[in-house]
Motif scaffolding. Structure first.
Motif, PDB file in Angstrom:
ATOM      1  N   SER A 252       8.866 -13.092   5.033  1.00 13.26           N
ATOM      2  CA  SER A 252       9.298 -12.868   6.414  1.00 13.26           C
ATOM      3  C   SER A 252       9.812 -11.436   6.535  1.00 13.26           C
ATOM      4  N   GLY A 253       9.660 -10.874   7.722  1.00 12.16           N
ATOM      5  CA  GLY A 253      10.191  -9.533   7.980  1.00 12.16           C
ATOM      6  C   GLY A 253       9.458  -8.430   7.244  1.00 12.16           C
ATOM      7  N   LEU A 254       8.255  -8.711   6.773  1.00 16.06           N
ATOM      8  CA  LEU A 254       7.509  -7.677   6.041  1.00 16.06           C
ATOM      9  C   LEU A 254       6.149  -7.461   6.704  1.00 16.06           C
ATOM     10  N   PHE A 255       5.840  -6.205   6.996  1.00 19.40           N
ATOM     11  CA  PHE A 255       4.545  -5.833   7.576  1.00 19.40           C
ATOM     12  C   PHE A 255       3.940  -4.735   6.707  1.00 19.40           C
ATOM     13  N   ALA A 256       2.627  -4.591   6.771  1.00 19.70           N
ATOM     14  CA  ALA A 256       1.980  -3.479   6.059  1.00 19.70           C
ATOM     15  C   ALA A 256       0.975  -2.829   6.992  1.00 19.70           C
ATOM     16  N   ALA A 257       0.820  -1.522   6.852  1.00 26.08           N
ATOM     17  CA  ALA A 257      -0.130  -0.792   7.699  1.00 26.08           C
ATOM     18  C   ALA A 257      -0.848   0.256   6.871  1.00 26.08           C
ATOM     19  N   GLY A 258      -2.038   0.630   7.321  1.00 23.20           N
ATOM     20  CA  GLY A 258      -2.799   1.674   6.641  1.00 23.20           C
ATOM     21  C   GLY A 258      -3.403   1.169   5.341  1.00 23.20           C
ATOM     22  N   ALA A 259      -3.653   2.111   4.445  1.00 26.69           N
ATOM     23  CA  ALA A 259      -4.361   1.786   3.208  1.00 26.69           C
ATOM     24  C   ALA A 259      -3.559   0.865   2.297  1.00 26.69           C
ATOM     25  N   ALA A 261      -2.308  -1.922   3.135  1.00 26.92           N
ATOM     26  CA  ALA A 261      -2.604  -3.314   3.495  1.00 26.92           C
ATOM     27  C   ALA A 261      -3.972  -3.699   2.951  1.00 26.92           C
ATOM     28  N   ALA A 262      -4.085  -4.948   2.519  1.00 28.59           N
ATOM     29  CA  ALA A 262      -5.358  -5.397   1.935  1.00 28.59           C
ATOM     30  C   ALA A 262      -6.341  -5.762   3.041  1.00 28.59           C
ATOM     31  N   ALA A 263      -6.612  -4.805   3.943  1.00 28.88           N
ATOM     32  CA  ALA A 263      -7.590  -5.022   5.012  1.00 28.88           C
ATOM     33  C   ALA A 263      -8.962  -4.671   4.469  1.00 28.88           C
ATOM     34  N   PRO A 264     -10.018  -5.220   5.073  1.00 29.21           N
ATOM     35  CA  PRO A 264     -11.339  -4.846   4.576  1.00 29.21           C
ATOM     36  C   PRO A 264     -11.574  -3.357   4.791  1.00 29.21           C
ATOM     37  N   PRO A 265     -12.215  -2.674   3.840  1.00 27.38           N
ATOM     38  CA  PRO A 265     -12.496  -1.263   4.054  1.00 27.38           C
ATOM     39  C   PRO A 265     -13.529  -1.108   5.167  1.00 27.38           C
ATOM     40  N   PRO A 266     -13.717   0.025   5.787  1.00 29.38           N
ATOM     41  CA  PRO A 266     -13.007   1.254   5.471  1.00 29.38           C
ATOM     42  C   PRO A 266     -11.740   1.425   6.310  1.00 29.38           C
ATOM     43  N   VAL A 267     -10.613   1.716   5.618  1.00 28.80           N
ATOM     44  CA  VAL A 267      -9.402   2.084   6.350  1.00 28.80           C
ATOM     45  C   VAL A 267      -9.426   3.605   6.482  1.00 28.80           C
ATOM     46  N   THR A 268      -9.977   4.061   7.597  1.00 30.09           N
ATOM     47  CA  THR A 268     -10.020   5.502   7.841  1.00 30.09           C
ATOM     48  C   THR A 268      -8.701   5.918   8.489  1.00 30.09           C
ATOM     49  N   ALA A 269      -8.527   7.223   8.674  1.00 29.41           N
ATOM     50  CA  ALA A 269      -7.294   7.716   9.292  1.00 29.41           C
ATOM     51  C   ALA A 269      -7.115   7.101  10.682  1.00 29.41           C
ATOM     52  N   HIS A 270      -8.215   6.958  11.397  1.00 26.15           N
ATOM     53  CA  HIS A 270      -8.164   6.419  12.760  1.00 26.15           C
ATOM     54  C   HIS A 270      -7.703   4.966  12.742  1.00 26.15           C
ATOM     55  N   VAL A 271      -8.208   4.189  11.778  1.00 30.01           N
ATOM     56  CA  VAL A 271      -7.810   2.782  11.662  1.00 30.01           C
ATOM     57  C   VAL A 271      -6.345   2.697  11.208  1.00 30.01           C
ATOM     58  N   ALA A 272      -5.966   3.552  10.231  1.00 29.82           N
ATOM     59  CA  ALA A 272      -4.586   3.536   9.720  1.00 29.82           C
ATOM     60  C   ALA A 272      -3.599   3.801  10.859  1.00 29.82           C
ATOM     61  N   GLU A 273      -3.974   4.697  11.751  1.00 28.90           N
ATOM     62  CA  GLU A 273      -3.092   5.037  12.874  1.00 28.90           C
ATOM     63  C   GLU A 273      -2.917   3.828  13.805  1.00 28.90           C
ATOM     64  N   GLN A 274      -4.024   3.136  14.087  1.00 29.52           N
ATOM     65  CA  GLN A 274      -3.923   1.956  14.960  1.00 29.52           C
ATOM     66  C   GLN A 274      -3.089   0.861  14.297  1.00 29.52           C
ATOM     67  N   MET A 275      -3.233   0.745  12.964  1.00 30.78           N
ATOM     68  CA  MET A 275      -2.441  -0.258  12.243  1.00 30.78           C
ATOM     69  C   MET A 275      -0.952   0.082  12.342  1.00 30.78           C
ATOM     70  N   GLY A 276      -0.634   1.364  12.211  1.00 34.85           N
ATOM     71  CA  GLY A 276       0.765   1.786  12.300  1.00 34.85           C
ATOM     72  C   GLY A 276       1.362   1.452  13.659  1.00 34.85           C
ATOM     73  N   LEU A 277       0.591   1.710  14.711  1.00 32.99           N
ATOM     74  CA  LEU A 277       1.085   1.427  16.066  1.00 32.99           C
ATOM     75  C   LEU A 277       1.331  -0.066  16.248  1.00 32.99           C
ATOM     76  N   LEU A 278       0.365  -0.872  15.767  1.00 33.25           N
ATOM     77  CA  LEU A 278       0.507  -2.326  15.941  1.00 33.25           C
ATOM     78  C   LEU A 278       1.648  -2.872  15.084  1.00 33.25           C
ATOM     79  N   ALA A 279       1.747  -2.377  13.835  1.00 40.77           N
ATOM     80  CA  ALA A 279       2.825  -2.868  12.956  1.00 40.77           C
ATOM     81  C   ALA A 279       4.178  -2.561  13.580  1.00 40.77           C
ATOM     82  N   GLY A 280       4.314  -1.379  14.190  1.00 37.46           N
ATOM     83  CA  GLY A 280       5.574  -1.011  14.842  1.00 37.46           C
ATOM     84  C   GLY A 280       5.892  -1.951  15.987  1.00 37.46           C
TER      85      GLY A 280
END
Ligand SMILES: Cc1cc2nc3c(=O)[nH]c(=O)nc-3n(C[C@H](O)[C@H](O)[C@H](O)COP(=O)(O)OP(=O)(O)OC[C@H]3O[C@@H](n4cnc5c(N)ncnc54)[C@H](O)[C@@H]3O)c2cc1C
Length: 353
Positions: A252-259, A261-280
């Motif tokens: 609980s209370g733990l999020f991960a964003a960008g590379a 996180a065990a998301a399917p590749p490719p985690v590009t800079a553009h994807v990492a940025e969107q993940m950061g916004l959503l995690a926030g």
């Protein structure tokens, strides 16, 4: 981060931000740095310049441990408590995964590697082998480097563990990259891995020896040490296992964003940025500061790769293939991006940061 920084600025929550560096490094600019087209100052920014960082309490120290049961992180010998933690520490290449790489090879992962490569290139190279593991954090940057090098004097061989370079993005990107490689005279070894780097070239996993006086290799990522404390919350690769909301599957209370996180590749800079916004955003919901439900990640992928004066690749997928079928895709090979790319990078950095 923007949503969390906004809440911190309004006094709704304290925001400790922990970074091992006091600078932001714009990694997509590293091939340009290695080739002498961009300067270090152009692709790095003091963290304090960011509005989000100014709203935070910045600790410059590496995080060395996470205790997800006690809700604390350890950094610089201090235990920092949290209600909600966003892990966005990326990954690092495992240079020890390829024998001989540290002794004879080069990389393009960070500023010191890019500068060392720049120095080596200044001495001249006739045959260059450029190799990328598809799980490497810089697979597309490595392709970009290969194509840019091929515009100059060296003969370039590209080795990739992908079934074709760009195949992770989609067949259109692979076809565009293969066409570009053929036009630029780059010999491609798809589906192959560098097993060893030596003084006179590299040995591939099928026993093929590739002669080269310079080898640039992007190996697979190392297992992040931080994962040790996460137990079942981390994959065998050390990446944080999350739901589509980027919330940990285990803690609980733990999020991960960008590379990280065990998301399917490719985690590009553009994807990492969107993940950061959503995690926030979702972190604020989890902390009870923002009303609403946790939202799922539906990233788009946009990339602009530069392969020389007249060649490039522009693609846009929405949503990214990993979370559903693409609704729109575009792949352009031979588009006149080359001469404009450095200008684009400079303008992007100046406007965004
Ligand atoms: C050479 C190269 C070229 C690339 N080109 C492109 C491109 O053209 N287009 C594209 O979309 N993507 C490109 N990428 C990929 C892109 O850079 C990554 O997808 C992106 O940087 C991932 O972002 P991240 O925030 O997850 O990780 P990172 O950018 O690695 O950020 C992680 C941050 O965490 C910090 N950190 C790490 N460990 C700790 C710790 N223990 N404690 C505290 N702080 C820590 C790091 O200092 C860093 O600031 C390229 C990558 C490389 C290397």
């Amino acid at each position: 981060m923007d949503a969390v920084a906004g809440a911190a600025a309004r006094g709704q929550c304290p925001l400790p931000l922990i970074s091992d560096l006091d600078r932001f490094v714009y990694r997509p600019g590293l091939p340009g740095l290695a080739l002498g087209r961009l300067r270090t100052a152009e692709i790095t920014r003091d963290l304090k310049r960011f509005r989000a960082v100014r709203a935070a309490r910045l600790h410059v120290a590496p995080v060395t441990g996470i205790d997800p049961e006690r809700h604390t992180v350890t950094a610089g010998g201090r235990h920092i408590p949290y209600d909600v933690l966003i892990v966005a520490t990326g990954v690092v290449p495992d240079r020890s995964a390829v024998p001989g790489l540290q002794q004879y090879g080069h990389g393009v992962w960070d500023i010191p590697e890019a500068l060392a490569l720049r120095e080596r290139l200044a001495q001249g190279a006739r045959r260059v082998v450029v190799a990328a593991d598809h799980t490497s954090p810089c697979v597309f940057g490595t392709y970009e480097l290969a194509m840019m090098l091929a515009r100059g004097a060296p003969r370039v061989t590209l080795v990739t563990t992908e079934y074709g370079p760009g195949g992770l993005i989609g067949p259109h990107a692979r076809r565009a990259l293969e066409t570009l490689a053929a036009r630029l005279g780059v010999e491609v070894h798809p589906g192959r891995r560098v097993a060893e780097v030596g003084r006179r070239g590299v040995l591939l996993d099928d026993g093929t020896a590739v002669d080269a006086d310079l080898a640039v290799v992007s190996p697979p990522p190392a297992v992040p040490a931080l994962a040790a404390g996460l137990g079942q919350g981390a994959a065998r690769t050390g990446l944080v296992l999350t739901r589509a909301s980027l919330a940990s599957v285990r803690w609980s209370g733990l999020f991960a964003a960008g590379a990280a996180a065990a998301a399917p590749p490719p985690v590009t800079a553009h994807v990492a940025e969107q993940m950061g916004l959503l995690a926030g955003r979702n972190a604020l919901v989890a902390a009870g500061i923002r009303r609403g439900e946790l939202q799922d990640l539906e990233p788009s992928i946009a990339s602009l790769l530069h392969f020389g004066r007249w060649y490039g690749l522009l693609h846009y997928l929405r949503p990214a293939g990993g979370y559903g079928p693409p609704r729109f895709r575009g792949g352009i090979g031979g588009w006149p991006l080359g001469a404009l790319k450095d200008l684009f990078r400079r303008a992007y950095l100046a406007v965004r940061f």
